[in-house]
Write a protein that holds these residues in place. Structure first.
Motif, PDB file in Angstrom:
ATOM      1  N   UNK A   1      -5.320  -2.732  -3.687  1.00  0.00           N
ATOM      2  CA  UNK A   1      -6.656  -3.132  -3.283  1.00  0.00           C
ATOM      3  C   UNK A   1      -7.111  -2.144  -2.220  1.00  0.00           C
ATOM      4  N   UNK A   2      -8.313  -1.613  -2.391  1.00  0.00           N
ATOM      5  CA  UNK A   2      -8.879  -0.669  -1.431  1.00  0.00           C
ATOM      6  C   UNK A   2     -10.029  -1.342  -0.690  1.00  0.00           C
ATOM      7  N   UNK A   3     -10.321  -0.871   0.516  1.00  0.00           N
ATOM      8  CA  UNK A   3     -11.489  -1.409   1.214  1.00  0.00           C
ATOM      9  C   UNK A   3     -12.741  -1.284   0.341  1.00  0.00           C
ATOM     10  N   UNK A   4     -13.516  -2.352   0.269  1.00  0.00           N
ATOM     11  CA  UNK A   4     -14.719  -2.363  -0.557  1.00  0.00           C
ATOM     12  C   UNK A   4     -14.524  -2.948  -1.939  1.00  0.00           C
ATOM     13  N   UNK A   5     -13.256  -3.121  -2.373  1.00  0.00           N
ATOM     14  CA  UNK A   5     -12.998  -3.737  -3.678  1.00  0.00           C
ATOM     15  C   UNK A   5     -13.408  -5.204  -3.660  1.00  0.00           C
ATOM     16  N   UNK A   6     -14.007  -5.657  -4.741  1.00  0.00           N
ATOM     17  CA  UNK A   6     -14.381  -7.066  -4.879  1.00  0.00           C
ATOM     18  C   UNK A   6     -13.116  -7.869  -5.167  1.00  0.00           C
ATOM     19  N   UNK A   7     -12.817  -8.844  -4.306  1.00  0.00           N
ATOM     20  CA  UNK A   7     -11.544  -9.556  -4.431  1.00  0.00           C
ATOM     21  C   UNK A   7     -11.686 -11.046  -4.708  1.00  0.00           C
ATOM     22  N   UNK A   8     -12.835 -11.624  -4.452  1.00  0.00           N
ATOM     23  CA  UNK A   8     -13.045 -13.057  -4.656  1.00  0.00           C
ATOM     24  C   UNK A   8     -14.540 -13.326  -4.637  1.00  0.00           C
TER      25      UNK A   8
END
Length: 125
Positions: A103-110
């Motif tokens: 997971x990278x900063x800015x990735x949509x996670x929820x």
């Protein structure tokens, strides 16, 4: 026209609705995280909200992450009460038995769903 509620927010990257009519607004990661198969991690979003009384927010998985990569939210739905003022963090779990997931900063996670809630009166019978 749909009903809406104003929600004060502190966030470098506020949640965004991907499409008109969506129930959930995408929460993004504020940090890089590596999830090995079967591993879980608490992921920061950098989002703090101030819900009005009579509302709650619910953190739910993104169906695309679950279907494509086996990434889900452990305590789904995660409940954000109106009085909570801390950062919203998401506990993600990699259910894939073989592949790690980055997971990278800015990735949509929820997704974050804001809803009115009724307070119950529990009546012994």
């Amino acid at each position: 026209m749909t009903d809406s509620v104003d929600v004060p927010i502190i966030a470098a990257q506020p949640p965004v609705y991907a499409h008109p009519g969506d129930a959930g607004a995408d929460l993004t990661a504020a940090e890089a995280v590596h999830l090995e198969p079967g591993e879980r991690a608490l992921v920061a979003t950098g989002v703090r909200i101030a819900l009005p009384d009579g509302f709650a927010a619910f953190v739910v998985p993104r169906s695309g992450l679950a279907a494509k990569h086996g990434i889900t939210v452990v305590n789904s739905p995660g409940t954000v009460d109106a009085g909570y003022r801390g950062e919203i963090k998401v506990t993600l779990l990699n259910t894939d038995t073989a592949e790690p997931y980055d997971i990278a900063p800015g990735d949509r996670i929820a997704q974050l769903i804001v809803m009115p809630v009724t307070r119950a009166r529990f009546i012994p019978v």
